[in-house]
Design a protein around this motif. Sequence first.
Motif, short mmCIF file in Angstrom:
data_model
loop_
_atom_site.label_atom_id
_atom_site.label_comp_id
_atom_site.label_asym_id
_atom_site.label_seq_id
_atom_site.Cartn_x
_atom_site.Cartn_y
_atom_site.Cartn_z
N ARG A 35 -7.78 5.74 6.12
CA ARG A 35 -8.87 6.24 5.10
C ARG A 35 -9.10 4.58 3.72
O ARG A 35 -9.92 5.11 2.97
N HIS A 36 -8.15 4.73 3.30
CA HIS A 36 -7.94 3.47 2.18
C HIS A 36 -8.86 1.64 2.75
O HIS A 36 -9.20 1.59 4.17
N ARG A 37 -9.58 1.90 1.92
CA ARG A 37 -10.91 0.77 2.04
C ARG A 37 -10.37 -0.72 1.72
O ARG A 37 -9.84 -0.76 0.62
N VAL B 68 0.72 -1.35 0.17
CA VAL B 68 -0.09 0.16 -0.05
C VAL B 68 0.60 1.26 -0.10
O VAL B 68 0.45 2.24 -0.81
N HIS C 236 -5.20 0.67 -6.91
CA HIS C 236 -5.98 -0.54 -6.73
C HIS C 236 -4.68 -1.03 -6.21
O HIS C 236 -3.90 -1.33 -6.84
N ILE D 137 -7.40 -3.70 -1.71
CA ILE D 137 -6.91 -2.13 -0.83
C ILE D 137 -7.29 -1.31 -1.98
O ILE D 137 -6.75 -0.75 -2.84
N HIS D 138 -8.93 -1.09 -1.79
CA HIS D 138 -8.71 0.52 -2.78
C HIS D 138 -8.32 1.66 -2.65
O HIS D 138 -9.08 2.44 -0.93
N LEU D 139 -7.39 2.52 -2.79
CA LEU D 139 -6.82 4.00 -2.02
C LEU D 139 -7.83 4.99 -2.11
O LEU D 139 -8.15 4.98 -3.26
N SER D 140 -7.57 5.68 -1.10
CA SER D 140 -8.35 6.63 -1.40
C SER D 140 -7.27 8.72 -0.75
O SER D 140 -5.62 8.05 -0.67
N GLU E 120 0.63 4.08 -2.86
CA GLU E 120 0.37 5.88 -2.69
C GLU E 120 1.79 6.23 -3.03
O GLU E 120 0.95 7.32 -3.88
N HIS F 294 -12.29 0.06 6.48
CA HIS F 294 -11.30 0.74 6.06
C HIS F 294 -10.33 0.99 7.42
O HIS F 294 -10.26 0.21 8.46
N ILE G 42 -2.70 -1.92 6.48
CA ILE G 42 -3.50 -0.73 6.04
C ILE G 42 -3.19 0.52 6.57
O ILE G 42 -4.21 0.80 7.65
#
Length: 693
Positions: free
Chosen positions: A672-674, A461, A471, A685-688, A465, A655, A669
């Motif tokens: 904020r990441h989902r 992750v 993703h 892991i869907h990054l915000s 970033e 999250h 994780i």
Amino acid sequence: MRAATDVGGTFTDLVYYEVDQATGQSGQVRIAKVDTTPPNFEEGVVGSLAKAGISPASLEFFAHGATVVINALTERKGVKTALITTAGFRDVLEIARGNRPDLFNFAFHKPEPFVERHLRAGLNERTNYKGQVEHPVDLSPLPDLIASFKREGVEAIAIVFLHSYINPENEKLAAARIRELWPDVSILASHAVSREWREYERTSTTVLSAYVHPIAERYIGTLEAKLADQGFNGKPFMMQSNGGITTAKAAKANPITMVESGPASGIFAAAYVGDAIGYDNLIVLDIGGTTAKCTLIEEGQVKVTTEYYIERDGKNPGYPIQTPVSDIVEIGNGGGSIAWVDVGGKLHVGPHSAAARPGPAAYGRGGTNATTTDANLVLGRIDPTSFVGGEREPDWTSVETAFAPLQSALGMSREEVARGIIRIANANMTRALRLVSTNKGHDPRDFSLMAFGGGGAMHAVALAEELKVPHVIIPVNSSVFSAWGMLLTDLRRDYLRTRMVPLVPGSTALIGDVFGELEAEALRDYSDEDAPRRREDITFEYLVDMRYAGQQHTVKVPCVGAGAGTLDLEATAAAFHAAHEKRFTYRLDTAIELVNFHLVAKLVVPKPPLSTKPQTGRSLADTIKGERQVDYDVHGIHMATIYDGLLLEPGMEFHGPAVIQEPSVTCVIPPRHRVTIDKFGNYHIHLSFGGEA
């Protein structure tokens, strides 16, 4: 029972599953990990089977990938090797190429050849570029030459004659005569290793294969013997760098094909999983104990190249290996990478590793250096209560001792040093990921990052970033993904042949004839190894390396219609124009030349299904193990929710800040990441990127 093992720098991984003989149904895939056991790596293989409670007698199929070849090359632990070449070409290895990686480094020195000059000799012979023998090889100097090699302690001989890639007659004569004079020596002739042109690359490849030939033979032979002693009645298969498996006999004949066997299986497993879940554009990252490897999969295709180098970096041109290898970038950064401070007070991580012995300081086995694993432990990312799958407790005293010199040199606390170690390790891996993405014209935002290996989930992750990858996918069995990939591969052989052919209608018959010769060779090879003899049992893929007339380098594309008797030169040319424009940003309205024929011959083997994970109806709360304070570096220190990865089920969602833990996987994780779980149990892991929590 079907099983596969992968020997890494730190751990030896085992993946296995049972098959019901009555129904043909496959059972659940299971795993085991043990410490790698250098230099007797086969002991770790046997140990992994014992740990899983598997008797080799119960194995129907066994595949194996090892680092024995790459280790012997990088550590210079091969055998003393001699080179016999065409008279006047003994210095090809030393001349090499004139292209310096660092153009402005006038103190540049070419890497030392693997064969010293006094062990390189030439014989009078000549085959021209058309394959015509102009001068038969003069074998009369061989008795004196062999006597000299014996006195020097030579154990392997490489034979590389000019233009033998197109006609190996003189090489065959020389090899046969040497076997008569010295039956016990290891002999490798270039035509059995590479049938591509480029004299330096072909010579380097043959020499490197000869250099490790006795080592690989002994290793594979010992492994076969140990398995047989414990009741294994089959024949082990060896993982190759091209993403396929081959027989032990073929691997022993040309061991250089195994130079990057472990990473290759992981890459093809990533493509397999990506196809199953609908993601065909992937940046693939494998973080092990010693190294990190990465590549790019575009539209579901794994690129296989023969332009591969070992030890190549910004200042070292490395050594070329002209064998089919999955196109990867590898760096010396992994869980066991050692942190150190240079004379200028700058912190570095890697490339040296604590490896399996003694391992990171926290292992308590004599390690005196702080590693990436130790840093993750200090920051709370690794759970000290389930360290190494709960098999040992962290040795905090050794950790403190290992960090003390770094703290003193940098004037920082232990936690600050640990953050620095992780940042530098991540920066090193980010640079490698850019080499396979942005440096080749690809936007990382258009891809998903699939990470595996012992450290993949830990760092994925943070790397995403940095690259703005939206993703991240952590696949099932990620800690043993490369071993699992060996159960998903087919028997594969690559046949390459350099033949310069203009892409014009008059060349259709010749193109068909060359591919026909390669098909016949493939059928002979499979038949010699007790494999099916029928052509319909083997699938063929027809590829060609082409270029615009007058160019130096080529682009590989499918040869449309080859093998079906309907060769379509226009479609093949269109594929080349498109691939060339994508790679080099332009196309030309000029003649096209075919340089290399590339036939891929595969024999399909049974594979375990990608099973869906059952849903029991448990709640997300039932998967929570507790909470732990975790240092997320730039995201701050947070109380993270700890989830049991083995209990997470499809459809669950949560999250960060969180940590997912399995016995051999830790997925970090940040806030904020989902996170979602798909039907197979893969973590998404869907990054915000909308700001910090």
